[in-house]
Write a protein that holds these residues in place. Sequence first.
Motif, PDB file in Angstrom:
ATOM      1  N   TRP A 158      -7.859 -36.118 -29.133  1.00  0.00           N
ATOM      2  CA  TRP A 158      -7.535 -36.885 -30.336  1.00  0.00           C
ATOM      3  C   TRP A 158      -7.432 -38.380 -30.113  1.00  0.00           C
ATOM      4  N   THR A 211       0.450 -36.977 -33.515  1.00  0.00           N
ATOM      5  CA  THR A 211      -0.257 -37.916 -32.635  1.00  0.00           C
ATOM      6  C   THR A 211       0.251 -39.338 -32.815  1.00  0.00           C
ATOM      7  N   TYR A 231      -8.046 -30.971 -36.665  1.00  0.00           N
ATOM      8  CA  TYR A 231      -8.515 -32.356 -36.692  1.00  0.00           C
ATOM      9  C   TYR A 231      -7.394 -33.267 -37.197  1.00  0.00           C
ATOM     10  N   PRO A 232      -7.169 -34.428 -36.545  1.00  0.00           N
ATOM     11  CA  PRO A 232      -5.967 -35.221 -36.815  1.00  0.00           C
ATOM     12  C   PRO A 232      -5.968 -36.043 -38.089  1.00  0.00           C
ATOM     13  N   TYR A 260      -0.983 -31.114 -28.505  1.00  0.00           N
ATOM     14  CA  TYR A 260      -1.501 -32.479 -28.667  1.00  0.00           C
ATOM     15  C   TYR A 260      -0.997 -33.395 -27.562  1.00  0.00           C
TER      16      TYR A 260
END
Length: 338
Positions: A315, A194, A184-185, A308
């Motif tokens: 995301w 990201t 999870y970002p 990613y």
Amino acid sequence: MEAVLVTGGAGFIGSHFVKRLLRADDIAKVTVLDALTYAGNVENLGEAFFDPRLTFVAGNILDTALVDTLISEHTLVVHFAAESHVDRSLLAGGPFVQTNVLGTQVLADAASRHGIQKFVHVSTDEVYGPLAEGSATEEDLLRPTVPYAASKAASDLVALSSFRTHGLPVCVTRSSNNYGPAQYPEKLIPRFVTRLIRGEKVTLHGRGQHVRNWLHVDDNCQGIELVMRAGVPGEVYNIGGGRDLTNHQLTGLLLGMCGADWDSVTYIPDRQANDIRYSMVWAKIADRLGYRPTHELEEELARTADWYRRHPERWAPLVRIPQPSAASPASPAVAVGG
């Protein structure tokens, strides 16, 4: 043939562990219990979600009736479900105590009633607190400094007390910082990657002097499986073998992998209670259970960054992640570590 209940199995580490379990021939059944709050996503399970041996149950580990029913149908429990993000715990510690401590108590009580063969409680090196020098062993005192780490230390003790009090065959694992695909970002590596992919700046606390050991998620899952199968009840096992890096060093690697330079970095004042260094010894699991990490950091970081880059749908909707407030604390989450 074993039937395994995995709490938090749609979270980052839990989902990697579930996929690993389903590759084993002696696993007849895996049930994932997950509250699907902000850090849990069934997409983390990928094709494993459709494996006929997998059952997914949307529910909370604080639901005593549900937990009792599920545990009665399994031989093993691997417990990942927890609130895990330090920054959130600084803003609202209550959900961390509720989920991490009380949730573990609910699970341990049910496991004791139903004679579970092994209960693996997944924890973190942060329970040892910061170390200016040296490394913690499994016998060292727990000295957590932030609400997240304090709640995990308390949950470790709750789990281990069930071994002493009820004879529940509990093992505790404590790993260093995990990284890998589908995290999870809000965590450092996916947050930096990201942002850099979007051409945005990243922020470093202080001068990036904080030291963490970075362990690939699959190496951690290897260690957890070894403990599940051969760990001695009542014992704690540190799972390490990653590489120690300052946040400044890690940032340098990520900048290069994302085609950015140091102009993309902004230094900000250090946050309150930001432990300077974690370190632990992992010789016990290596010597007694044959644990050997196999993932090389630069290669796996590059693969993680590429994941990613290739999966913006996972995301991009989260680029403005809200921080919880005291008036609206985060719901119980289902990912540990990182």
